[in-house]
Scaffold this active site. Structure first.
Site, PDB file in Angstrom:
ATOM      1  N   ASP A 136     -13.745  -5.718 -11.565  1.00  0.00           N
ATOM      2  CA  ASP A 136     -14.556  -5.341 -12.728  1.00  0.00           C
ATOM      3  C   ASP A 136     -14.604  -6.455 -13.770  1.00  0.00           C
ATOM      4  OD1 ASP A 136     -15.360  -2.911 -11.830  1.00  0.00           O
ATOM      5  OD2 ASP A 136     -14.080  -1.707 -13.125  1.00  0.00           O
ATOM      6  N   ASP A 195      -1.844  -2.423  -8.484  1.00  0.00           N
ATOM      7  CA  ASP A 195      -2.428  -3.140  -9.610  1.00  0.00           C
ATOM      8  C   ASP A 195      -2.302  -4.637  -9.359  1.00  0.00           C
ATOM      9  OD1 ASP A 195      -3.170  -0.852 -10.855  1.00  0.00           O
ATOM     10  OD2 ASP A 195      -1.646  -0.911 -12.430  1.00  0.00           O
ATOM     11  N   ASP A 197      -0.900  -7.166 -10.607  1.00  0.00           N
ATOM     12  CA  ASP A 197       0.334  -7.944 -10.715  1.00  0.00           C
ATOM     13  C   ASP A 197       1.415  -7.446  -9.767  1.00  0.00           C
ATOM     14  OD1 ASP A 197       0.254  -5.617 -12.416  1.00  0.00           O
ATOM     15  OD2 ASP A 197       2.189  -6.239 -13.237  1.00  0.00           O
ATOM     16  N   ASP A 289      -4.214   8.538 -13.183  1.00  0.00           N
ATOM     17  CA  ASP A 289      -3.224   8.711 -12.126  1.00  0.00           C
ATOM     18  C   ASP A 289      -2.467  10.032 -12.274  1.00  0.00           C
ATOM     19  OD1 ASP A 289      -1.999   7.903 -14.475  1.00  0.00           O
ATOM     20  OD2 ASP A 289      -1.343   5.980 -13.683  1.00  0.00           O
TER      21      ASP A 289
END
Length: 532
Positions: A136, A195, A197, A289
């Site tokens: 995105d 995610d 990282d 989530d």
């Protein structure tokens, strides 16, 4: 009951040195203190003490559960069936279920390479796994770099897809939902979310997927987070203490007793059928989530937490990033509670005990009381008793319960136990932001759906660009100076000085140290320079 009485602080009415506005203000305060302020403060103290007891009982309950789990050795393998997926010469790779791996990204310049590299390094048949990079990003240069990285791995035979959208509707939830609409995603049985990282070990799928394969009632496998930069500075050490307790205790208790906990948004494996039955991803709060986890649980699905399955990731290295993260993590659950409490209460597919656990323990005590009461009690009400001598502090409420609660939390990170005092001070400062965010979520204020992606530094932490990492940012009043923290710090400093001058106890030690903590953060001396 033994009291920390403050009645001796004021031998009589406030002294009036001369005439003028100060003398008038002192006179008015002396008039309204006993009949108006004192009764109100007593009520607040009673409420705060009751909420503290609720928090303490919750901590004791979770501690008992953890001890029982350890003594009885109720490992995940004993509670659920687990067998490794074995190769079959006749069926070939078809014995392995199709797995979709989603990596949502937004301008992840520093970490996109290592996250894609880690996903591509997972041990699983290449024809039974699809890696989906959901980009995105709004910066064209970064989008080009991510796309080139995907093409590089695709040329090596990795089944990797680079997906973009025309807009960022729904933020992360919108990206995940859009990714699930792809034709190849519909052929998958499970979806793994990392995610940008997060760096899973190569055996992540082999250790997690078999639980879902052999236990059809399981919807989610959640792995534990471990932090690559926890020793970077004091702020990251203190963050680690809070998160270690969450993963060591809270997630384990939910998994062991009710087969329910809040999905952490990443480092988890979902059964796609459970996501679909729960209604898919929704963007009505900033904790998409947790929203999905609660809805799936109400459909009767169970969750399993694997504390031994650890995934590396990065803690926020700047106070600005940490503050935005904590706003989202505090506001989102409160807003979700507002939207779902009646739905949970009316649900007929789960037991009454589980509904009580979700509403009272999971949401009310941990997500609402914990944030609001910590700030109201320790930063507002207790200091106020210094200047309102008619209100006494019960020793059990002001000393014993907070001390016991702190020790219970601190033992989750033994290596940082010596930093407990700093952790208390920092948590009290952060309680200001968490309490504010919680109220915004409950009242659905203007910032209830604010989403700011947590900044990640990736290779900067490894010293590859140390000169950039240690560069001092430009001085900006709005970013460096935090007026709210300075205001609370001034209030605590005044109360501390008053107690030191007129008090008969040593309460001023706590007040002055806490005031200094607020001043340090307020003047921007926390999380402004990233160490090399």
């Amino acid at each position: 009951m033994e009291q920390l009485s403050t009645s001796a602080l004021f031998p009589g009415a406030f002294p009036t040195a001369g005439d003028g506005i100060p003398a008038l203000l002192l006179f008015v305060w002396d008039v309204v203190r006993a009949p108006l302020i004192a009764p109100l403060l007593r009520v607040i103290m009673v409420i705060c003490s009751a909420l503290s007891i609720m928090q303490f009982v919750e901590r004791i309950y979770m501690g008992v559960v953890i001890v029982a789990v350890k003594l009885l050795r109720r490992t995940p393998e004993k509670r659920y069936k687990w067998e490794p997926i074995k190769d079959d010469s006749e069926l070939g790779n078809s014995v392995y279920p199709m797995v979709l791996i989603q990596i949502p990204m937004f301008n992840e310049k520093e970490v996109y390479q290592m996250s894609i590299r880690a996903a591509c390094g997972l041990s699983w048949p290449s024809d039974r796994m699809v890696i989906q990079v959901l980009d995105d990003s709004t910066i064209p240069a970064i989008k080009n770099m991510v796309e080139l990285e995907c093409k590089k791995w695709a040329s090596k035979g990795i089944n990797i897809k680079y997906e973009v959208r025309d807009n960022r509707t729904g933020y992360k939830a919108g990206a995940l939902k859009e990714g699930m609409k792809r034709s190849y995603a519909k052929d998958c049985d499970y979806v793994v979310i990392f995610d940008a990282d997060f760096q899973p070990e190569s055996d992540f799928l082999h250790r997690s997927i078999p639980f879902l394969v052999h236990n059809p009632q399981l919807a989610l496998i959640q792995a534990r987070w471990i932090f690559v930069n926890s020793d970077e500075c004091m702020m990251t050490r203190l963050q680690e203490m809070s998160l270690d307790y969450h993963f060591t205790v809270e997630q384990e208790v939910g998994s062991s007793t009710h087969a329910f906990f809040g999905f952490n948004g990443t480092a988890g494996v979902w059964r796609i059928a459970a996501i679909n039955e729960a209604g898919g991803w929704k963007d009505r709060t900033t904790v998409e989530d947790m929203d999905l986890a609660v809805r799936a649980s109400l459909k009767g699905w169970k969750f399993l937490y694997l504390g031994d399955l650890q995934v590396k990731n990065e803690l926020p290295s700047t106070f600005k990033a940490f503050r935005f993260q904590q706003h989202r993590w505090s506001c989102g659950p409160a807003n979700l509670f507002r939207k779902m409490v009646l739905e949970i209460a009316k649900n007929k597919k789960v037991t009454l005990w589980k509904k009580v656990y979700v509403i009272y323990s999971f949401f009310f005590v941990r997500k609402i009381i914990a944030h609001i009461n910590n700030f109201l009690f320790f930063c507002i009400a207790l200091p106020a008793t210094v200047v309102v001598p008619e209100v006494a502090i019960p020793r059990w409420g002001g000393v014993y319960i907070p001390t016991a609660t702190t020790i219970i939390n601190a033992i989750g990170t033994p290596k940082s136990f010596h930093l407990t005092i700093f952790w208390i001070m920092f948590e009290n400062v952060m309680s200001l932001h968490r309490a504010k965010a919680t109220l915004i979520g409950l009242l659905e204020g203007s910032r209830a759906n604010e989403w700011v992606v947590t900044e990640k530094l990736g290779d900067i932490l490894k010293g590859k660009t140390a000169s950039k990492a240690t560069k001092k940012p430009m001085f900006r009043i709005g970013e460096r100076i935090h007026i709210t923290e300075l205001g609370v710090g001034a209030y605590l400093f005044f109360c501390g000085c008053y107690n030191m001058l007129y008090g008969e106890n040593y309460f001023f030690v706590f007040l002055l140290v806490q005031a200094i903590s607020f001043f340090i953060v307020g003047f921007g001396y926390v999380g402004t320079i990233v160490p090399s």
